[in-house]
Enzyme design. Structure first.
Site, PDB file in Angstrom:
ATOM      1  N   LEU A  31     -45.907  -9.929   2.205  1.00 54.24           N
ATOM      2  CA  LEU A  31     -45.951  -9.774   3.659  1.00 54.24           C
ATOM      3  C   LEU A  31     -45.504  -8.360   3.992  1.00 54.24           C
ATOM      4  O   LEU A  31     -44.446  -7.912   3.535  1.00 54.24           O
ATOM      5  CB  LEU A  31     -45.036 -10.804   4.333  1.00 54.24           C
ATOM      6  CG  LEU A  31     -45.023 -10.812   5.870  1.00 54.24           C
ATOM      7  CD1 LEU A  31     -44.755 -12.217   6.398  1.00 54.24           C
ATOM      8  CD2 LEU A  31     -43.973  -9.846   6.452  1.00 54.24           C
ATOM      9  N   ILE A  32     -46.313  -7.662   4.784  1.00 49.60           N
ATOM     10  CA  ILE A  32     -46.014  -6.279   5.171  1.00 49.60           C
ATOM     11  C   ILE A  32     -45.970  -6.206   6.689  1.00 49.60           C
ATOM     12  O   ILE A  32     -46.904  -6.646   7.367  1.00 49.60           O
ATOM     13  CB  ILE A  32     -47.073  -5.297   4.634  1.00 49.60           C
ATOM     14  CG1 ILE A  32     -47.250  -5.464   3.116  1.00 49.60           C
ATOM     15  CG2 ILE A  32     -46.698  -3.863   4.977  1.00 49.60           C
ATOM     16  CD1 ILE A  32     -48.359  -4.603   2.529  1.00 49.60           C
ATOM     17  N   TYR A  54     -32.920   7.550  16.030  1.00 55.09           N
ATOM     18  CA  TYR A  54     -33.798   7.188  14.922  1.00 55.09           C
ATOM     19  C   TYR A  54     -33.070   7.325  13.586  1.00 55.09           C
ATOM     20  O   TYR A  54     -33.101   6.412  12.744  1.00 55.09           O
ATOM     21  CB  TYR A  54     -35.049   8.066  14.946  1.00 55.09           C
ATOM     22  CG  TYR A  54     -35.999   7.819  13.809  1.00 55.09           C
ATOM     23  CD1 TYR A  54     -36.832   6.703  13.815  1.00 55.09           C
ATOM     24  CD2 TYR A  54     -36.071   8.688  12.722  1.00 55.09           C
ATOM     25  CE1 TYR A  54     -37.715   6.467  12.759  1.00 55.09           C
ATOM     26  CE2 TYR A  54     -36.950   8.462  11.679  1.00 55.09           C
ATOM     27  CZ  TYR A  54     -37.767   7.350  11.693  1.00 55.09           C
ATOM     28  OH  TYR A  54     -38.633   7.121  10.655  1.00 55.09           O
TER      29      TYR A  54
END
Length: 284
Positions: A11-12, A157
């Site tokens: 799963l990405i 970020y």
């Protein structure tokens, strides 16, 4: 591929563009059944076209998953287990940029950035770990060289990516005792839609930057030049596939020689002076 001939399932997250899209196609080309997730599946067109062009459309399944919505994570994982019977790997790739300095923004801006880039990773990881334990699987997280070196006008970020690095570095030895290999992938500059997704109105930002306007202009000019020689998403995604397939994947992987040199500066900079000297040149 597994020894039984049934493809392993990965799963990405964040596969509508950039590194996530490239990673989905490359993993499928390596024989994995890919569950390619994104917040808005209406944006799946580029991924579907890339998978078709690579001849792996049958191995790429698109599903909705919003990393800031625990219900959507649980629903997606339930569907994966029902349809494929197992989960062998997860690639935490979804993220969002945020450019600015704290005096010019709000604490809510920082919280929103942390929610996507850090807590989203935490939520997906927590939900996936029982299934990865069952398969003795792999947990791969795309961070950034911004998770190693703090960069001007990227406070929120970089804080989020630093947090992810600390979280995974702490989790890795614990997960290993249960048979789960943890890897961090650290790209440098990547020519992708991620850059555009930051959504910066530069003239407006410069107008609002007040005393920081000269530094911001210098930073933006330097960054624009840097991205003219950036890696392609496929080049940055290649180490993800390697981490999926390697017998013993490394814990930390940089995606280019430049990223290795950049990250290496921090690891050898005990008093912080080398990093500060370098990044000071980005803003003045």
């Amino acid at each position: 591929m597994s020894t039984t001939g049934t493809p392993k399932t990965v799963l990405i997250t964040g596969t509508s563009s950039g590194i996530g899209l490239a990673a989905a196609v490359l993993a499928a080309q390596a024989g994995w059944q890919v569950v390619a997730t994104m917040r808005d599946t209406a944006k799946a067109g580029p991924l579907r076209r890339a998978a078709a062009e690579a001849g792996v459309e049958d191995l790429v399944q698109v599903k909705r998953l919003d990393v800031v919505d625990p219900a959507s994570i649980d629903t997606c994982l339930e569907e994966v287990l029902a349809e494929h019977g197992r989960l062998d790997a997860v690639v935490n790739n979804a993220g969002a940029g945020q450019v600015g300095t704290i005096e010019q923004g709000t604490v809510d801006d920082v919280r929103a950035t942390m929610e996507v880039n850090f807590f989203g990773v935490v939520q997906v990881t927590r939900a996936a770990m029982p299934h990865l334990r069952a398969s003795h699987g792999r947990l791969i997280t795309v961070t950034s060289v911004g998770g190693v070196i703090g960069q001007p006008f990227n406070e929120a970020y970089c804080a989020a990516k630093f947090a992810v690095e600390g979280f995974m570095e702490s989790l890795a030895p614990v997960a290993a005792t249960a048979g789960v290999a943890v890897t961090l992938v650290e790209p440098g500059a990547v020519a992708s839609e991620f850059v555009n997704s930051i959504g910066v109105d530069l003239p407006a930002m410069l107008t609002a930057a007040g005393p920081y306007a000269p530094a911001l202009r210098t930073y933006v000019e330097r960054t624009v030049k840097m991205f003219t020689t950036a890696q392609t998403p496929a080049e940055a995604a290649a180490p993800i596939t390697e981490a999926l397939t390697a017998e013993r994947p490394a814990f930390r992987v940089q995606t280019s020689d430049w990223a290795r040199e950049f990250a290496g500066l921090k690891l050898a900079d005990l008093d912080g002076s080398a990093v500060q000297a370098m990044t000071a040149g980005w803003v003045g």
